[in-house]
Motif scaffolding. Structure first.
Motif, PDB file in Angstrom:
ATOM      1  N   PRO A   1      44.201  52.736  45.000  1.00 33.61           N
ATOM      2  CA  PRO A   1      43.926  54.087  45.568  1.00 33.61           C
ATOM      3  C   PRO A   1      44.380  54.760  44.127  1.00 33.61           C
ATOM      4  CG  PRO A   1      44.619  52.728  47.341  1.00 33.61           C
ATOM      5  CD  PRO A   1      44.721  52.569  46.454  1.00 33.61           C
ATOM      6  N   PRO A   2      43.329  56.250  43.675  1.00 37.35           N
ATOM      7  CA  PRO A   2      42.198  56.545  44.104  1.00 37.35           C
ATOM      8  C   PRO A   2      40.444  56.018  44.339  1.00 37.35           C
ATOM      9  CG  PRO A   2      42.551  57.891  43.027  1.00 37.35           C
ATOM     10  CD  PRO A   2      44.366  56.876  42.678  1.00 37.35           C
ATOM     11  N   PHE A   3      40.906  54.206  43.387  1.00 33.94           N
ATOM     12  CA  PHE A   3      39.635  53.694  42.057  1.00 33.94           C
ATOM     13  C   PHE A   3      39.748  52.896  43.762  1.00 33.94           C
ATOM     14  CE2 PHE A   3      42.060  55.511  39.434  1.00 33.94           C
ATOM     15  CZ  PHE A   3      40.837  56.297  38.985  1.00 33.94           C
ATOM     16  N   LEU A   4      38.343  52.195  43.378  1.00 42.59           N
ATOM     17  CA  LEU A   4      37.662  51.143  44.245  1.00 42.59           C
ATOM     18  C   LEU A   4      36.288  50.301  43.660  1.00 42.59           C
ATOM     19  CD1 LEU A   4      37.272  49.588  46.977  1.00 42.59           C
ATOM     20  CD2 LEU A   4      35.427  51.603  47.588  1.00 42.59           C
ATOM     21  N   PHE A   5      36.564  48.970  43.388  1.00 44.66           N
ATOM     22  CA  PHE A   5      35.157  47.950  43.152  1.00 44.66           C
ATOM     23  C   PHE A   5      34.793  47.212  44.097  1.00 44.66           C
ATOM     24  CE2 PHE A   5      34.515  43.939  40.489  1.00 44.66           C
ATOM     25  CZ  PHE A   5      33.004  44.646  39.691  1.00 44.66           C
ATOM     26  N   GLU A   6      33.813  47.625  44.144  1.00 46.31           N
ATOM     27  CA  GLU A   6      32.736  46.697  44.900  1.00 46.31           C
ATOM     28  C   GLU A   6      31.621  45.939  44.187  1.00 46.31           C
ATOM     29  OE1 GLU A   6      32.948  47.832  49.470  1.00 46.31           O
ATOM     30  OE2 GLU A   6      31.218  48.958  48.158  1.00 46.31           O
ATOM     31  N   ALA A   7      31.319  44.082  44.407  1.00 45.58           N
ATOM     32  CA  ALA A   7      30.240  43.863  44.199  1.00 45.58           C
ATOM     33  C   ALA A   7      29.952  42.906  44.837  1.00 45.58           C
ATOM     34  CB  ALA A   7      31.395  43.116  42.178  1.00 45.58           C
ATOM     35  N   PHE A   8      28.403  43.161  45.092  1.00 45.77           N
ATOM     36  CA  PHE A   8      27.815  42.167  45.989  1.00 45.77           C
ATOM     37  C   PHE A   8      27.116  41.244  44.915  1.00 45.77           C
ATOM     38  CE2 PHE A   8      28.332  46.527  47.833  1.00 45.77           C
ATOM     39  CZ  PHE A   8      28.518  46.509  49.052  1.00 45.77           C
ATOM     40  N   LEU A   9      28.256  40.004  44.975  1.00 40.22           N
ATOM     41  CA  LEU A   9      27.615  39.075  44.278  1.00 40.22           C
ATOM     42  C   LEU A   9      25.829  38.677  44.445  1.00 40.22           C
ATOM     43  CD1 LEU A   9      30.654  36.620  44.235  1.00 40.22           C
ATOM     44  CD2 LEU A   9      30.103  38.571  42.908  1.00 40.22           C
ATOM     45  N   PHE A  10      25.320  38.353  42.859  1.00 42.07           N
ATOM     46  CA  PHE A  10      23.998  37.848  43.417  1.00 42.07           C
ATOM     47  C   PHE A  10      23.594  36.592  43.837  1.00 42.07           C
ATOM     48  CE2 PHE A  10      20.013  36.413  41.021  1.00 42.07           C
ATOM     49  CZ  PHE A  10      19.542  37.248  40.933  1.00 42.07           C
ATOM     50  N   GLU A  11      24.600  35.586  43.933  1.00 39.66           N
ATOM     51  CA  GLU A  11      24.564  34.374  44.055  1.00 39.66           C
ATOM     52  C   GLU A  11      26.006  33.642  45.337  1.00 39.66           C
ATOM     53  OE1 GLU A  11      22.199  31.914  44.593  1.00 39.66           O
ATOM     54  OE2 GLU A  11      20.564  33.011  43.647  1.00 39.66           O
ATOM     55  N   PRO A  12      25.893  33.080  46.072  1.00 41.27           N
ATOM     56  CA  PRO A  12      27.189  32.464  46.299  1.00 41.27           C
ATOM     57  C   PRO A  12      28.025  31.716  45.528  1.00 41.27           C
ATOM     58  CG  PRO A  12      25.535  31.939  47.893  1.00 41.27           C
ATOM     59  CD  PRO A  12      24.856  32.442  46.789  1.00 41.27           C
ATOM     60  N   VAL A  13      29.301  32.244  45.446  1.00 40.87           N
ATOM     61  CA  VAL A  13      30.104  31.362  44.517  1.00 40.87           C
ATOM     62  C   VAL A  13      31.326  30.549  46.061  1.00 40.87           C
ATOM     63  CG1 VAL A  13      30.630  33.353  43.129  1.00 40.87           C
ATOM     64  CG2 VAL A  13      32.220  33.109  44.479  1.00 40.87           C
ATOM     65  N   ASP A  14      32.149  29.529  44.956  1.00 40.54           N
ATOM     66  CA  ASP A  14      33.022  29.040  45.959  1.00 40.54           C
ATOM     67  C   ASP A  14      34.432  29.769  45.588  1.00 40.54           C
ATOM     68  OD1 ASP A  14      34.341  26.765  47.239  1.00 40.54           O
ATOM     69  OD2 ASP A  14      34.327  25.489  45.275  1.00 40.54           O
ATOM     70  N   ASP A  15      34.296  29.852  47.133  1.00 35.41           N
ATOM     71  CA  ASP A  15      35.930  31.147  47.666  1.00 35.41           C
ATOM     72  C   ASP A  15      37.033  29.935  47.244  1.00 35.41           C
ATOM     73  OD1 ASP A  15      36.833  33.832  47.849  1.00 35.41           O
ATOM     74  OD2 ASP A  15      37.126  32.394  50.371  1.00 35.41           O
ATOM     75  N   ASP A  16      37.158  29.556  48.029  1.00 33.21           N
ATOM     76  CA  ASP A  16      38.340  28.012  47.716  1.00 33.21           C
ATOM     77  C   ASP A  16      38.664  27.857  46.887  1.00 33.21           C
ATOM     78  OD1 ASP A  16      37.656  28.224  50.539  1.00 33.21           O
ATOM     79  OD2 ASP A  16      36.768  26.442  50.811  1.00 33.21           O
ATOM     80  N   ARG A  17      37.484  27.571  45.529  1.00 35.38           N
ATOM     81  CA  ARG A  17      38.324  27.405  44.487  1.00 35.38           C
ATOM     82  C   ARG A  17      38.799  28.622  43.473  1.00 35.38           C
ATOM     83  NH1 ARG A  17      35.249  24.237  40.490  1.00 35.38           N
ATOM     84  NH2 ARG A  17      33.334  24.893  41.730  1.00 35.38           N
ATOM     85  N   SER A  18      37.881  30.066  43.691  1.00 35.07           N
ATOM     86  CA  SER A  18      38.029  31.331  42.949  1.00 35.07           C
ATOM     87  C   SER A  18      39.527  31.521  42.984  1.00 35.07           C
ATOM     88  CB  SER A  18      37.385  32.288  43.536  1.00 35.07           C
ATOM     89  OG  SER A  18      35.940  32.161  44.067  1.00 35.07           O
ATOM     90  N   SER A  19      39.700  32.196  41.475  1.00 34.62           N
ATOM     91  CA  SER A  19      41.079  32.471  41.729  1.00 34.62           C
ATOM     92  C   SER A  19      40.744  33.855  41.237  1.00 34.62           C
ATOM     93  CB  SER A  19      41.888  31.625  40.574  1.00 34.62           C
ATOM     94  OG  SER A  19      40.822  31.641  38.993  1.00 34.62           O
ATOM     95  N   ALA A  20      42.258  34.906  41.159  1.00 34.18           N
ATOM     96  CA  ALA A  20      42.074  36.199  39.983  1.00 34.18           C
ATOM     97  C   ALA A  20      43.924  35.770  39.618  1.00 34.18           C
ATOM     98  CB  ALA A  20      42.555  37.239  41.498  1.00 34.18           C
TER      99      ALA A  20
END
Length: 409
Positions: free
Chosen positions: A45-64
């Motif tokens: 807050p108060p900022f927001l980033f949203e990304a409706f991805l172009f193709e599906p990704v592997d959520d189990d192997r994703s990292s941040a």
């Protein structure tokens, strides 16, 4: 209204997408991240980033990785190919809303599974620790019992030897007396009986003296106790003292209903274990437009205490904003069930819950049910002009629908 972040950067390979989002001074603790196969949200807050991805990704192997004023995401692609864009180019709000709702549902399921796994792990650890303690206690009891048995056996042997010596000494004394006085007979047990009688008499005298020294029993009595009566600001002919007392009792029970859930949520901080703090956090998220974050805060508060109507009513307001209309009806109904009996202390809360359920019914085009809720709210606040205006609009819609049907016939 949140401010959307537009100065993000992204790169890709055939197998991976890398996204870098500047945090604009936010700390890692203040960043809320939701990530699924087709959706990514970063909210600080108060900022927001949203990304409706172009193709599906592997959520189990994703990292941040969050730090140094930036959040870096590594998203492995499910299909190895180069994307034309990072996000889908459609402007259909309904499609984006469905993707956002699916992401929220997936995130809730993931969090629930993680909490369940942690609870099962803690339960297994507790069971193992309990079994270990029971084993140690059992071994200690066996050791003590063996020591007791050995001591008992030793004492039995010593007692038998002592009795044998006493018997031998008595026999020797009797033989010695016979040898010294061969013409006399022994008096038997007469002297022993005299000593026993003297001892009994002495014990009886001692008990009599002890009883004489004891103080007399205390006298019994009653201590009167009075309580200050609770006075409500209501005329006697309109008094609703029983309903008020029942409402206060339910509120007290609600504050005590937190034992079982706290054992399953041991990893929470002290603040996160407080439903009132979670309600305030949810209210703050709601005012900032973060309705998903508010739903999460209210839901955790409900897990800790399922007896607080404000948590259900406020979550219903979030579901209205997110267009989860059936969930809004369900939460509002639960809040109204908890807001009983109907007393002046919960009148305002009943108005809010009734209006939120009525609004959800109307958006589902169930205008008759919605009108009932608005009329129930008007019974509590009959001079509320806004409620009167909204109720009249609903009546006009119902009458217009009826007129159209009659004209068609």
């Amino acid at each position: 209204m949140p401010l959307h972040v537009t100065d993000y950067t992204w790169t890709q390979t055939d197998s991976t997408v890398h996204i870098s989002v500047p945090l604009k001074g936010a700390t890692a603790a203040g960043v809320d991240i939701v990530s699924t196969e087709e959706y990514l949200k970063v909210h600080f807050p108060p900022f927001l980033f949203e990304a409706f991805l172009f193709e599906p990704v592997d959520d189990d192997r994703s990292s941040a990785k969050v730090g140094n004023g930036v959040a870096v995401f590594t998203l492995p692609k499910k299909t190895h190919k180069v994307w034309e864009h990072l996000m889908i180019t459609t402007g259909d709000k309904e499609t984006k809303r469905e993707i956002r709702e699916r992401a929220l549902l997936t995130q809730e399921q993931k969090l629930s599974a993680e909490l369940k796994q942690k609870a099962e792990k803690r339960q297994a650890e507790k069971k193992y620790a309990l079994e270990t303690m029971m084993k140690l206690e059992r071994e200690e009891r066996d050791r003590i019992q063996q020591m007791k048995d050995a001591e008992r056996e030793k004492t039995t042997v010593e007692l038998a030897a002592w009795q044998l010596r006493q018997k031998q000494e008595a026999q020797q004394n009797q033989n010695h007396q016979i040898q010294q006085n061969p013409g006399t007979k022994l008096p038997g047990n007469r002297q022993t009986d005299i000593r026993k009688n003297n001892q009994v008499h002495s014990d009886a005298e001692k008990k009599k003296k002890i009883r004489a020294q004891l103080p007399p029993p205390r006298t019994c009595g009653n201590i009167p106790v009075t309580f200050t009566p609770r006075v409500f600001p209501t005329a006697l002919r309109e008094s609703r003292v029983p309903e008020e007392e029942e409402w206060l009792k339910k509120q007290a029970e609600a504050r005590r209903a937190m034992s079982a859930e706290l054992e399953e949520l041991e990893d929470l901080t002290e603040e996160e274990r407080n439903p009132d703090w979670l309600k305030q956090k949810g209210d703050k998220c709601f005012s900032n437009g973060d309705y998903v974050g508010a739903v999460n805060a209210y839901s955790l508060g409900i897990r800790l205490n399922r007896k607080l109507p404000a948590l259900y009513s406020n979550r219903a307001a979030c579901h209205l904003k997110l267009r989860n209309l059936h969930k809004a009806v369900e939460d509002s109904s639960k809040a109204l069930d908890l807001l009983t009996p109907a007393v002046s202390a919960n009148a305002a809360a009943r108005v809010r819950a009734s209006v939120r359920r009525g609004s959800a019914f109307c958006q589902l085009e169930l205008y008759a049910e919605g009108l009932q809720d608005y009329e129930a709210a008007l019974k509590i606040e009959p001079h509320n002009e806004e409620l009167q205006r909204d109720a009249q609009i609903i009546r006009d819609i119902i009458q217009g629908s009826a007129g159209t049907q009659n004209g068609t016939k």
